[in-house]
Design an enzyme around this catalytic site. Structure first.
Site, PDB file in Angstrom:
ATOM      1  N   GLY A  12       0.800  -1.221   0.000  1.00  0.00           N
ATOM      2  CA  GLY A  12       0.000   0.000   0.000  1.00  0.00           C
ATOM      3  C   GLY A  12       0.829   1.264   0.000  1.00  0.00           C
ATOM      4  N   LYS A  13       2.131   1.144  -0.286  1.00  0.00           N
ATOM      5  CA  LYS A  13       3.043   2.292  -0.264  1.00  0.00           C
ATOM      6  C   LYS A  13       2.625   3.384  -1.240  1.00  0.00           C
ATOM      7  CE  LYS A  13       6.571  -0.033  -1.633  1.00  0.00           C
ATOM      8  NZ  LYS A  13       5.974  -1.341  -1.908  1.00  0.00           N
ATOM      9  N   SER A  14       2.365   3.008  -2.473  1.00  0.00           N
ATOM     10  CA  SER A  14       2.070   4.009  -3.496  1.00  0.00           C
ATOM     11  C   SER A  14       0.767   4.739  -3.215  1.00  0.00           C
ATOM     12  CB  SER A  14       2.029   3.363  -4.887  1.00  0.00           C
ATOM     13  OG  SER A  14       3.326   2.947  -5.263  1.00  0.00           O
ATOM     14  N   SER A  34      10.203   3.742 -13.819  1.00  0.00           N
ATOM     15  CA  SER A  34      10.217   2.382 -14.355  1.00  0.00           C
ATOM     16  C   SER A  34      10.454   2.348 -15.857  1.00  0.00           C
ATOM     17  CB  SER A  34       8.886   1.691 -14.055  1.00  0.00           C
ATOM     18  OG  SER A  34       8.916   0.361 -14.546  1.00  0.00           O
ATOM     19  N   HIS A  48      -2.098   2.507 -13.440  1.00  0.00           N
ATOM     20  CA  HIS A  48      -1.650   3.472 -12.425  1.00  0.00           C
ATOM     21  C   HIS A  48      -1.910   4.900 -12.883  1.00  0.00           C
ATOM     22  CE1 HIS A  48       0.829   1.123  -9.388  1.00  0.00           C
ATOM     23  NE2 HIS A  48       0.336   0.208 -10.197  1.00  0.00           N
ATOM     24  N   ARG A  52      -4.473   7.767 -11.086  1.00  0.00           N
ATOM     25  CA  ARG A  52      -4.030   9.065 -10.583  1.00  0.00           C
ATOM     26  C   ARG A  52      -4.858  10.215 -11.145  1.00  0.00           C
ATOM     27  NH1 ARG A  52       1.045   6.764 -11.398  1.00  0.00           N
ATOM     28  NH2 ARG A  52       1.392   8.005 -13.266  1.00  0.00           N
TER      29      ARG A  52
END
Length: 170
Positions: A12-14, A34, A48, A52
């Site tokens: 769950g870091k991002s 990346s 992703h 966002r």
């Protein structure tokens, strides 16, 4: 401010980092590091990006992060693991060179007048790698994480989506 966010894969870091960045700015910068390895990876990146939304300014930069001026911005750098991977494979057998180049880039970045939210993986929690290449990478990752953690004002460990504050000098 430098805020390092670390934890295991899929911890769950991002999401935590994205929420934090949005709490600090209505137009944060997402600094993506990346390389695209294959079609499945490309699809994951697109998911992703869609998550966002358009309030983010996205900059994709594989290695030379200091090419960009982030003055006055809130910048989410995601992630150190993929970024250091680029040095690791480009420099082949020279791990010392990879670490030196990465630290040089970070020193330039940290001199910029902006707020950093940096995501990394805590590989040391996952057991001992079974091959030399993976062990070398774990060592390199651990070294760069330690460097950033020493520089950071705050360090947060994410476990199962829950934040645990490790360091706070603010």
């Amino acid at each position: 401010m430098i805020h390092l966010i670390t934890g295991g894969q899929r911890s769950g870091k991002s999401l935590f980092a994205e929420d934090l960045a949005l709490s600090l700015s209505n137009q944060p910068v997402y600094l993506a590091t990346s390389r695209i390895w294959d079609e499945a990876h490309r699809e994951r990146i697109e998911i992703h990006k869609k998550r966002r939304g358009n309030q983010w300014t996205t900059i994709e930069e594989e290695k030379f992060l200091s090419r960009h001026d982030f003055s006055g911005k809130v910048v989410l750098l995601d992630c150190i693991t993929l970024w250091i991977n680029n040095f690791f494979f480009d420099n082949e057998e020279d791990d010392k060179k990879s670490l030196q180049e990465a630290i040089q880039e970070l020193e330039i970045l940290f001199d910029q007048n902006c707020d950093w939210i940096i995501v990394t993986n805590e590989l040391g929690l996952g057991g001992h790698p079974e091959n030399k290449l993976a062990m070398r990478f774990n060592d390199l990752q651990g070294s760069i994480n330690q460097y950033i953690a020493k520089k950071a004002d705050r360090v947060t460990l994410i476990i199962s989506g829950l934040p645990l504050e490790i360091k706070n000098t603010l």
